[in-house]
Design a protein around this motif. Structure first.
Motif, PDB file in Angstrom:
ATOM      1  N   GLU A 247    -127.588  75.239  39.277  1.00 38.73           N
ATOM      2  CA  GLU A 247    -126.164  75.412  39.544  1.00 38.73           C
ATOM      3  C   GLU A 247    -125.526  74.062  39.834  1.00 38.73           C
ATOM      4  OE1 GLU A 247    -126.667  77.899  42.871  1.00 38.73           O
ATOM      5  OE2 GLU A 247    -127.590  79.516  41.708  1.00 38.73           O
ATOM      6  N   HIS A 248    -124.552  73.715  39.005  1.00 36.61           N
ATOM      7  CA  HIS A 248    -123.861  72.440  39.148  1.00 36.61           C
ATOM      8  C   HIS A 248    -122.991  72.441  40.404  1.00 36.61           C
ATOM      9  CE1 HIS A 248    -120.572  69.502  37.772  1.00 36.61           C
ATOM     10  NE2 HIS A 248    -121.634  68.802  38.087  1.00 36.61           N
ATOM     11  N   VAL A 249    -123.119  71.388  41.200  1.00 41.80           N
ATOM     12  CA  VAL A 249    -122.355  71.251  42.440  1.00 41.80           C
ATOM     13  C   VAL A 249    -121.540  69.970  42.368  1.00 41.80           C
ATOM     14  CG1 VAL A 249    -122.470  70.994  44.944  1.00 41.80           C
ATOM     15  CG2 VAL A 249    -124.120  72.470  43.776  1.00 41.80           C
ATOM     16  N   VAL A 250    -120.242  70.082  42.556  1.00 42.02           N
ATOM     17  CA  VAL A 250    -119.361  68.912  42.540  1.00 42.02           C
ATOM     18  C   VAL A 250    -119.251  68.353  43.950  1.00 42.02           C
ATOM     19  CG1 VAL A 250    -117.034  68.055  42.102  1.00 42.02           C
ATOM     20  CG2 VAL A 250    -118.066  69.744  40.562  1.00 42.02           C
ATOM     21  N   LEU A 251    -119.630  67.096  44.118  1.00 46.60           N
ATOM     22  CA  LEU A 251    -119.466  66.388  45.380  1.00 46.60           C
ATOM     23  C   LEU A 251    -118.334  65.387  45.184  1.00 46.60           C
ATOM     24  CD1 LEU A 251    -123.231  65.709  46.233  1.00 46.60           C
ATOM     25  CD2 LEU A 251    -121.798  67.645  46.927  1.00 46.60           C
ATOM     26  N   PRO A 252    -117.168  65.615  45.773  1.00 47.11           N
ATOM     27  CA  PRO A 252    -115.994  64.789  45.470  1.00 47.11           C
ATOM     28  C   PRO A 252    -116.164  63.320  45.824  1.00 47.11           C
ATOM     29  CG  PRO A 252    -115.581  66.232  47.341  1.00 47.11           C
ATOM     30  CD  PRO A 252    -116.864  66.680  46.734  1.00 47.11           C
ATOM     31  N   TYR A 253    -117.105  63.006  46.706  1.00 42.58           N
ATOM     32  CA  TYR A 253    -117.331  61.622  47.118  1.00 42.58           C
ATOM     33  C   TYR A 253    -118.421  60.950  46.301  1.00 42.58           C
ATOM     34  CZ  TYR A 253    -120.651  64.548  49.615  1.00 42.58           C
ATOM     35  OH  TYR A 253    -121.582  65.503  49.917  1.00 42.58           O
ATOM     36  N   SER A 254    -118.966  61.656  45.308  1.00 40.77           N
ATOM     37  CA  SER A 254    -120.068  61.107  44.517  1.00 40.77           C
ATOM     38  C   SER A 254    -119.722  61.145  43.039  1.00 40.77           C
ATOM     39  CB  SER A 254    -121.352  61.910  44.767  1.00 40.77           C
ATOM     40  OG  SER A 254    -122.416  61.418  43.971  1.00 40.77           O
ATOM     41  N   GLN A 255    -120.093  60.085  42.317  1.00 40.00           N
ATOM     42  CA  GLN A 255    -119.889  60.041  40.886  1.00 40.00           C
ATOM     43  C   GLN A 255    -120.978  60.793  40.125  1.00 40.00           C
ATOM     44  OE1 GLN A 255    -117.258  58.717  39.198  1.00 40.00           O
ATOM     45  NE2 GLN A 255    -116.340  58.468  41.212  1.00 40.00           N
ATOM     46  N   ALA A 256    -122.030  61.228  40.805  1.00 39.25           N
ATOM     47  CA  ALA A 256    -123.129  61.943  40.160  1.00 39.25           C
ATOM     48  C   ALA A 256    -123.025  63.436  40.440  1.00 39.25           C
ATOM     49  CB  ALA A 256    -124.476  61.418  40.667  1.00 39.25           C
ATOM     50  N   SER A 257    -123.388  64.216  39.442  1.00 35.16           N
ATOM     51  CA  SER A 257    -123.460  65.653  39.637  1.00 35.16           C
ATOM     52  C   SER A 257    -124.635  65.984  40.550  1.00 35.16           C
ATOM     53  CB  SER A 257    -123.655  66.359  38.290  1.00 35.16           C
ATOM     54  OG  SER A 257    -122.559  66.150  37.442  1.00 35.16           O
ATOM     55  N   ALA A 258    -124.487  67.039  41.316  1.00 41.81           N
ATOM     56  CA  ALA A 258    -125.584  67.535  42.141  1.00 41.81           C
ATOM     57  C   ALA A 258    -125.922  68.948  41.675  1.00 41.81           C
ATOM     58  CB  ALA A 258    -125.199  67.528  43.614  1.00 41.81           C
ATOM     59  N   TYR A 259    -127.091  69.433  42.112  1.00 41.06           N
ATOM     60  CA  TYR A 259    -127.542  70.747  41.657  1.00 41.06           C
ATOM     61  C   TYR A 259    -128.198  71.511  42.798  1.00 41.06           C
ATOM     62  CZ  TYR A 259    -126.515  69.200  36.973  1.00 41.06           C
ATOM     63  OH  TYR A 259    -125.853  68.749  35.869  1.00 41.06           O
ATOM     64  N   GLU A 260    -128.026  72.843  42.746  1.00 43.97           N
ATOM     65  CA  GLU A 260    -128.710  73.750  43.656  1.00 43.97           C
ATOM     66  C   GLU A 260    -129.345  74.860  42.841  1.00 43.97           C
ATOM     67  OE1 GLU A 260    -125.907  73.309  47.667  1.00 43.97           O
ATOM     68  OE2 GLU A 260    -125.658  75.057  46.334  1.00 43.97           O
ATOM     69  N   ARG A 261    -130.154  75.644  43.508  1.00 47.59           N
ATOM     70  CA  ARG A 261    -130.772  76.812  42.867  1.00 47.59           C
ATOM     71  C   ARG A 261    -130.493  78.017  43.755  1.00 47.59           C
ATOM     72  NH1 ARG A 261    -135.804  78.614  40.608  1.00 47.59           N
ATOM     73  NH2 ARG A 261    -135.270  80.697  39.853  1.00 47.59           N
ATOM     74  N   GLU A 262    -129.775  78.999  43.200  1.00 44.93           N
ATOM     75  CA  GLU A 262    -129.391  80.192  43.955  1.00 44.93           C
ATOM     76  C   GLU A 262    -128.689  79.812  45.261  1.00 44.93           C
ATOM     77  OE1 GLU A 262    -132.966  82.449  44.370  1.00 44.93           O
ATOM     78  OE2 GLU A 262    -133.092  82.925  42.239  1.00 44.93           O
ATOM     79  N   GLY A 263    -127.819  78.820  45.170  1.00 45.98           N
ATOM     80  CA  GLY A 263    -127.032  78.393  46.317  1.00 45.98           C
ATOM     81  C   GLY A 263    -127.784  77.599  47.350  1.00 45.98           C
ATOM     82  N   GLN A 264    -129.012  77.198  47.054  1.00 44.22           N
ATOM     83  CA  GLN A 264    -129.842  76.487  48.014  1.00 44.22           C
ATOM     84  C   GLN A 264    -130.279  75.129  47.449  1.00 44.22           C
ATOM     85  OE1 GLN A 264    -130.611  77.581  51.133  1.00 44.22           O
ATOM     86  NE2 GLN A 264    -129.311  79.370  50.750  1.00 44.22           N
ATOM     87  N   PRO A 265    -130.334  74.097  48.295  1.00 45.01           N
ATOM     88  CA  PRO A 265    -130.883  72.829  47.834  1.00 45.01           C
ATOM     89  C   PRO A 265    -132.386  72.944  47.614  1.00 45.01           C
ATOM     90  CG  PRO A 265    -130.504  72.739  50.195  1.00 45.01           C
ATOM     91  CD  PRO A 265    -129.942  74.050  49.711  1.00 45.01           C
ATOM     92  N   TYR A 266    -132.920  72.048  46.838  1.00 46.59           N
ATOM     93  CA  TYR A 266    -134.356  72.031  46.591  1.00 46.59           C
ATOM     94  C   TYR A 266    -134.794  70.596  46.330  1.00 46.59           C
ATOM     95  CZ  TYR A 266    -132.934  71.790  41.644  1.00 46.59           C
ATOM     96  OH  TYR A 266    -132.365  71.426  40.452  1.00 46.59           O
ATOM     97  N   MET A 267    -136.094  70.378  46.342  1.00 45.17           N
ATOM     98  CA  MET A 267    -136.647  69.048  46.128  1.00 45.17           C
ATOM     99  C   MET A 267    -137.522  69.052  44.892  1.00 45.17           C
ATOM    100  SD  MET A 267    -139.099  66.697  48.552  1.00 45.17           S
ATOM    101  CE  MET A 267    -139.667  65.088  47.921  1.00 45.17           C
ATOM    102  N   VAL A 268    -137.394  67.991  44.101  1.00 41.80           N
ATOM    103  CA  VAL A 268    -138.298  67.750  42.982  1.00 41.80           C
ATOM    104  C   VAL A 268    -139.036  66.434  43.226  1.00 41.80           C
ATOM    105  CG1 VAL A 268    -136.876  69.027  41.338  1.00 41.80           C
ATOM    106  CG2 VAL A 268    -136.501  66.571  41.636  1.00 41.80           C
ATOM    107  N   GLY A 269    -140.157  66.241  42.536  1.00 42.78           N
ATOM    108  CA  GLY A 269    -140.922  65.012  42.698  1.00 42.78           C
ATOM    109  C   GLY A 269    -142.385  65.290  42.970  1.00 42.78           C
ATOM    110  N   ALA A 270    -143.094  64.251  43.374  1.00 39.23           N
ATOM    111  CA  ALA A 270    -144.537  64.362  43.570  1.00 39.23           C
ATOM    112  C   ALA A 270    -144.899  65.381  44.644  1.00 39.23           C
ATOM    113  CB  ALA A 270    -145.119  62.993  43.916  1.00 39.23           C
ATOM    114  N   LEU A 271    -144.125  65.428  45.741  1.00 35.21           N
ATOM    115  CA  LEU A 271    -144.427  66.394  46.800  1.00 35.21           C
ATOM    116  C   LEU A 271    -144.269  67.822  46.290  1.00 35.21           C
ATOM    117  CD1 LEU A 271    -145.172  66.997  49.729  1.00 35.21           C
ATOM    118  CD2 LEU A 271    -142.750  66.770  50.327  1.00 35.21           C
ATOM    119  N   ALA A 272    -143.230  68.068  45.507  1.00 39.66           N
ATOM    120  CA  ALA A 272    -143.041  69.404  44.934  1.00 39.66           C
ATOM    121  C   ALA A 272    -144.208  69.755  44.018  1.00 39.66           C
ATOM    122  CB  ALA A 272    -141.720  69.458  44.169  1.00 39.66           C
TER     123      ALA A 272
END
Length: 431
Positions: A247-272
């Motif tokens: 789910e695309h999330v617009v952060l007005p103070y950021s030039q980058a798009s953010a994303y959530e899954r089912e309205g929740q933040p999540y982590m990707v990377g080696a720990l995931a």
């Protein structure tokens, strides 16, 4: 001191620019804005109108460190759009290309950016040659990176912006002399990798726990190129349906798009990846680590560093097995006529799940596309971690020291836009 504003206007030595604006009142974080302020580079727009054959090398230029991840992801995307199925040998060469990048890229982050914090140093090159332990780390870091660079160069032509991988196969194949040298270098680096794991398993005293969701591309065996998208909740998402779940999330103070899954933040990377798939690691890696793997699944963000170190060992062990048990011979690049189609590519880049999508017409010209990088997906999670960390530290730590703790936390994520360890001057407004 329990009511203050913290503003970090710039973060030094990064790909792009990031900022942090944090407001604290009466010991509670009222707002935490982690913004990527110079991120838009218009690669999605630049894709349009380009011939698909040129797309992988174009998109590889998104990143100067994990460029080969973008290259391979774009190749997969293009092949799916054209209906090309790579050969088994091509897939083995791609696994080796990824292993070379993982070894080099993880070593870069762990030695140059994270390890100095553990030893109270400003930079890796500040390590004391007269101290036996620090002297060893200096040489270990360069040995591991050199082994990864050699493997990537042998298989893909270069460790950054590789030359040999292309849509439908490879344009060059490793010779036996190079394969034997790569095996020798990888085997020689293995003791250094074990010492690296020990540093982040036993010598690091940094910890920060917060429950969140984890998501990664998980294959049948631990790897970075195939599989389905999984969360810790054990759901199984086909690659081509990824956009139905992010789910695309617009952060007005950021030039980058953010994303959530089912309205929740999540982590990707080696720990995931480690939290979800530690049982799929190479058998030799698992035998070497033993009970250390019981540490996962972990909610400690600093275990992302440990997970990266473990992935270096897995990449090394699996690469050695492939090089010693498989033969490589020249084969033609697979080509198919252009057709109207859509292609999706999903791989695990060093810092997390990377998504590419492309639509082409019947002449092989790109009509539209999409790229979602790991830092996009981690951005909201980083914000929530920072806010929680600051509230925990406020009662016992002055703001000036809290800055450093925030830096360490962000470094543990190894964000794509971060190329070094230190923020520039921080402005404090205290009320």
């Amino acid at each position: 001191m329990h009511t203050f504003d913290l503003t970090m206007d710039r973060i030094s030595k990064i790909e792009g620019s990031a900022s942090l604006d944090l407001k604290v009142k009466d010991g509670k974080v009222e707002s935490c804005h982690f913004g990527i302020t110079e991120y838009k580079r218009f690669y999605v727009e630049a894709m349009k109108g380009k011939p698909i054959i040129a797309l992988p090398q174009l998109l590889a230029r998104i990143c100067g460190t994990c460029s080969n991840a973008h290259l391979l992801c774009s190749i997969e995307t293009s092949e799916n759009a054209l209906g090309i199925i790579p050969t088994e040998q091509t897939m083995r060469l791609r696994f080796l290309t990824m292993y070379g990048m993982m070894i080099r890229d993880h070593a870069l982050h762990l030695y140059l950016f994270s390890m100095p914090d553990i030893y109270g140093k400003d930079a890796f090159l500040d390590f004391d040659e007269n101290d036996a332990e620090q002297h060893q780390h200096l040489h270990d870091g360069f040995e591991i990176k050199a082994a990864g660079n050699f493997l990537a160069t042998l298989i893909a032509g270069r460790s950054v912006h590789a030359l040999y991988p292309t849509i439908g196969g490879y344009m060059h194949f490793p010779d036996q002399a190079g394969i034997e040298e790569a095996i020798e270098k990888l085997q020689a680096a293995r003791p250094a990798v074990r010492r690296l794991i020990d540093v982040f398993a036993n010598k690091s005293k940094f910890h920060f726990d917060r429950k969140t969701h984890y998501m990664a591309l998980i294959p049948d065996g631990y790897g970075f190129l195939t599989g389905s998208i999984c969360r810790t909740e054990h759901d199984d998402i086909p690659k081509e349906k990824f956009r139905q779940h992010l789910e695309h999330v617009v952060l007005p103070y950021s030039q980058a798009s953010a994303y959530e899954r089912e309205g929740q933040p999540y982590m990707v990377g080696a720990l995931a990846r480690m939290n979800i798939a530690k049982d799929k690691l190479h058998p030799k890696t698992k035998a070497t680590l033993g009970k250390l793997l019981d540490r996962f699944p972990s909610t400690d963000i600093f275990d992302n560093n440990l997970a990266q170190a473990i992935e270096v060992l897995h990449s090394l062990d699996d690469a050695i097995e492939i090089l010693t048990t498989k033969k490589f011979s020249p084969e033609p690049v697979i080509k198919k006529p252009y057709r109207t189609g859509t292609g999706v590519g999903v791989i695990e880049a060093p810092r997390g799940t990377l998504y590419h999508k492309v639509d082409i017409d019947d002449k092989g010209v790109v009509k539209s596309g999409e790229v979602i990088v790991p830092t996009n997906q981690n951005q909201v999670n980083i914000e929530e971690d920072i806010a929680t960390l600051v509230e925990q530290l406020i009662p016992t730590m002055p703001p000036a020291k809290i800055e450093f703790e925030i830096e360490k936390l962000i470094r543990a994520y190894d964000p794509c836009m971060s190329c070094a360890a230190h923020f520039l001057e921080v402005k404090w407004n205290q009320g």
